[in-house]
Each structure stands twice: as C-alpha cells, then as structure tokens.
Design a protein around this motif. Structure first.
Motif, PDB file in Angstrom:
ATOM      1  N   LYS A  91       0.836  -1.211   0.000  1.00  0.00           N
ATOM      2  CA  LYS A  91       0.000   0.000   0.000  1.00  0.00           C
ATOM      3  C   LYS A  91       0.860   1.245   0.000  1.00  0.00           C
ATOM      4  O   LYS A  91       0.521   2.244  -0.617  1.00  0.00           O
ATOM      5  N   ARG A  92       1.975   1.188   0.673  1.00  0.00           N
ATOM      6  CA  ARG A  92       2.877   2.340   0.711  1.00  0.00           C
ATOM      7  C   ARG A  92       3.442   2.613  -0.682  1.00  0.00           C
ATOM      8  O   ARG A  92       3.514   3.758  -1.119  1.00  0.00           O
ATOM      9  N   ASP A  93       3.833   1.558  -1.388  1.00  0.00           N
ATOM     10  CA  ASP A  93       4.360   1.727  -2.743  1.00  0.00           C
ATOM     11  C   ASP A  93       3.292   2.302  -3.679  1.00  0.00           C
ATOM     12  O   ASP A  93       3.581   3.149  -4.528  1.00  0.00           O
ATOM     13  N   GLU A  94       2.074   1.832  -3.523  1.00  0.00           N
ATOM     14  CA  GLU A  94       0.972   2.346  -4.347  1.00  0.00           C
ATOM     15  C   GLU A  94       0.722   3.819  -4.050  1.00  0.00           C
ATOM     16  O   GLU A  94       0.489   4.615  -4.967  1.00  0.00           O
ATOM     17  N   ALA A  95       0.778   4.194  -2.801  1.00  0.00           N
ATOM     18  CA  ALA A  95       0.552   5.592  -2.419  1.00  0.00           C
ATOM     19  C   ALA A  95       1.671   6.473  -2.979  1.00  0.00           C
ATOM     20  O   ALA A  95       1.415   7.589  -3.461  1.00  0.00           O
ATOM     21  N   ARG A  96       2.905   5.966  -2.907  1.00  0.00           N
ATOM     22  CA  ARG A  96       4.029   6.744  -3.444  1.00  0.00           C
ATOM     23  C   ARG A  96       3.905   6.909  -4.956  1.00  0.00           C
ATOM     24  O   ARG A  96       4.171   7.983  -5.499  1.00  0.00           O
ATOM     25  N   ALA A  97       3.489   5.850  -5.651  1.00  0.00           N
ATOM     26  CA  ALA A  97       3.320   5.922  -7.105  1.00  0.00           C
ATOM     27  C   ALA A  97       2.197   6.896  -7.466  1.00  0.00           C
ATOM     28  O   ALA A  97       2.314   7.677  -8.415  1.00  0.00           O
ATOM     29  N   ALA A  98       1.122   6.874  -6.701  1.00  0.00           N
ATOM     30  CA  ALA A  98       0.011   7.797  -6.955  1.00  0.00           C
ATOM     31  C   ALA A  98       0.440   9.244  -6.721  1.00  0.00           C
ATOM     32  O   ALA A  98       0.080  10.150  -7.488  1.00  0.00           O
ATOM     33  N   ALA A  99       1.221   9.470  -5.658  1.00  0.00           N
ATOM     34  CA  ALA A  99       1.708  10.824  -5.371  1.00  0.00           C
ATOM     35  C   ALA A  99       2.639  11.307  -6.481  1.00  0.00           C
ATOM     36  O   ALA A  99       2.579  12.475  -6.903  1.00  0.00           O
ATOM     37  N   LYS A 100       3.465  10.404  -6.999  1.00  0.00           N
ATOM     38  CA  LYS A 100       4.362  10.769  -8.086  1.00  0.00           C
ATOM     39  C   LYS A 100       3.574  11.120  -9.348  1.00  0.00           C
ATOM     40  O   LYS A 100       3.906  12.076 -10.054  1.00  0.00           O
ATOM     41  N   ARG A 101       2.518  10.371  -9.631  1.00  0.00           N
ATOM     42  CA  ARG A 101       1.664  10.677 -10.795  1.00  0.00           C
ATOM     43  C   ARG A 101       0.991  12.041 -10.634  1.00  0.00           C
ATOM     44  O   ARG A 101       0.903  12.812 -11.583  1.00  0.00           O
ATOM     45  N   ARG A 102       0.529  12.345  -9.420  1.00  0.00           N
ATOM     46  CA  ARG A 102      -0.099  13.648  -9.174  1.00  0.00           C
ATOM     47  C   ARG A 102       0.897  14.778  -9.363  1.00  0.00           C
ATOM     48  O   ARG A 102       0.585  15.811  -9.951  1.00  0.00           O
ATOM     49  N   ARG A 103       2.128  14.602  -8.839  1.00  0.00           N
ATOM     50  CA  ARG A 103       3.147  15.636  -9.007  1.00  0.00           C
ATOM     51  C   ARG A 103       3.485  15.846 -10.474  1.00  0.00           C
ATOM     52  O   ARG A 103       3.599  16.977 -10.939  1.00  0.00           O
ATOM     53  N   THR A 104       3.629  14.759 -11.206  1.00  0.00           N
ATOM     54  CA  THR A 104       3.946  14.854 -12.635  1.00  0.00           C
ATOM     55  C   THR A 104       2.814  15.543 -13.381  1.00  0.00           C
ATOM     56  O   THR A 104       3.051  16.419 -14.224  1.00  0.00           O
ATOM     57  N   LYS A 105       1.583  15.172 -13.046  1.00  0.00           N
ATOM     58  CA  LYS A 105       0.419  15.798 -13.682  1.00  0.00           C
ATOM     59  C   LYS A 105       0.369  17.284 -13.341  1.00  0.00           C
ATOM     60  O   LYS A 105       0.090  18.127 -14.207  1.00  0.00           O
ATOM     61  N   GLY A 106       0.672  17.635 -12.098  1.00  0.00           N
ATOM     62  CA  GLY A 106       0.677  19.040 -11.685  1.00  0.00           C
ATOM     63  C   GLY A 106       1.752  19.840 -12.398  1.00  0.00           C
ATOM     64  O   GLY A 106       1.517  20.982 -12.831  1.00  0.00           O
ATOM     65  N   LEU A 107       2.943  19.248 -12.543  1.00  0.00           N
ATOM     66  CA  LEU A 107       4.024  19.935 -13.258  1.00  0.00           C
ATOM     67  C   LEU A 107       3.664  20.137 -14.726  1.00  0.00           C
ATOM     68  O   LEU A 107       3.922  21.202 -15.297  1.00  0.00           O
ATOM     69  N   ASP A 108       3.080  19.116 -15.336  1.00  0.00           N
ATOM     70  CA  ASP A 108       2.666  19.239 -16.738  1.00  0.00           C
ATOM     71  C   ASP A 108       1.626  20.345 -16.900  1.00  0.00           C
ATOM     72  O   ASP A 108       1.668  21.127 -17.847  1.00  0.00           O
ATOM     73  N   ARG A 109       0.712  20.411 -15.939  1.00  0.00           N
ATOM     74  CA  ARG A 109      -0.331  21.447 -15.990  1.00  0.00           C
ATOM     75  C   ARG A 109       0.279  22.837 -15.830  1.00  0.00           C
ATOM     76  O   ARG A 109      -0.088  23.767 -16.539  1.00  0.00           O
TER      77      ARG A 109
END
Length: 162
Positions: free
Chosen positions: A10-28
């Motif tokens: 679950k920790r790995d999944e949460a970290r991957a989700a947070a990384k996707r959000r950061r990447t999406k935010g940077l792209d935006r």
C-alpha cells in the motif's frame, strides 16, 4: 516459489500515486505558463484547462516568482523571436486588408528596431512614441507651373506621325 510478481504494498501504491499527481501538476503548470507566454489571457487559459481564473493566476504568480531571470542577451533574442512572429501575423492581416493591424504592426516594428539597435550598439534606445510614428507626412511639394518657353496648353498640337 511462485512465478507471480509480488503485489506492491500500500505504501508503494501511495508513493506511485503521489508521483503521478506531481507529474500531472508539473505538466499542468508548464501548459499554463506556455499558454500565457503565447499571449492567452488568464480567462482563456482557465476556460481551456477547465480551471478557475484565480487558480491560473496563482500558478502563474508562483511560476514567475520561481523562474530565474535570463541574461540580457538571451532575453533580447527571445523577445526578437516573439516579435518577429507577431510581425508576420500582423503583416498577414495587413495583406488580407485588415487595417486594424496597422497600429500593432508599427508598434512591433518600433520594438524590433529597439532590440536590434540594442544588439548593434549596446546602447538602449527609447521606443518610438505613437505620435512620432503616426504623424502626418510632410506636405507634397507644389508642381511648378508651365515654363515661360513652353507653349500654352490650348496651343499644343500633337503630331503622332500623321
């Protein structure tokens, strides 16, 4: 032993989700800044990206504050590239007969002139005032009247080889 890969924790999944959000935010953020630099208003960007105008303003304010200033030479090159693009657009509009493009065309030419003088001499020049650019041309010179040796217009006879 099983050949199945171990499922992520679950920790790995949460970290991957947070990384996707950061990447999406940077792209935006990059998309918003690119649109702003291209000349779109805050309202247009907000409408295109389905965001609020205040969000766009906040992101742009943060981005501008975090960016380092370019060297003057690089900044001048970027401005010349942007102005050249705008000049070609205004020129196209003038060719199409849109007289509203005349004033922006003159302003762009004056700004380009300023940047090119800055590069050539190393001295900043003032931007031409609109009054200077749009002032009326000098009056036409009066054409001289007929010379005293010229025949009067009603006495002229044309001989075309007859």
């Amino acid at each position: 032993m099983t050949d199945e890969p171990a499922s992520p924790s679950k920790r790995d999944e949460a970290r991957a989700a947070a990384k996707r959000r950061r990447t999406k935010g940077l792209d935006r953020r990059e998309a918003i800044f690119d649109l702003f630099v291209s000349g779109f208003s805050h309202q247009q960007i907000a409408k295109a990206l389905d965001a609020s105008t205040s969000t766009v303003r906040r992101i742009l304010d943060t981005d501008v504050a975090e960016r380092q200033l370019d060297a003057p030479e690089r900044f001048a090159r970027v401005q010349i590239a942007r102005l050249s693009k705008a000049l070609s657009h205004a020129d196209l509009k003038l060719e199409q007969g849109d007289i509203r493009a005349f004033t922006p065309y003159l302003k762009i030419v004056a700004a380009l002139d300023r940047y090119h003088r800055l590069d050539a001499r190393g001295l900043p020049q003032r931007l031409a005032h609109t009054e200077d650019v749009l002032s009326a041309p000098a009056p036409l010179l009066a054409l001289p009247g007929p010379a005293p040796t010229d025949p009067a217009p009603d006495e002229e006879v044309a001989d075309f080889g007859a």
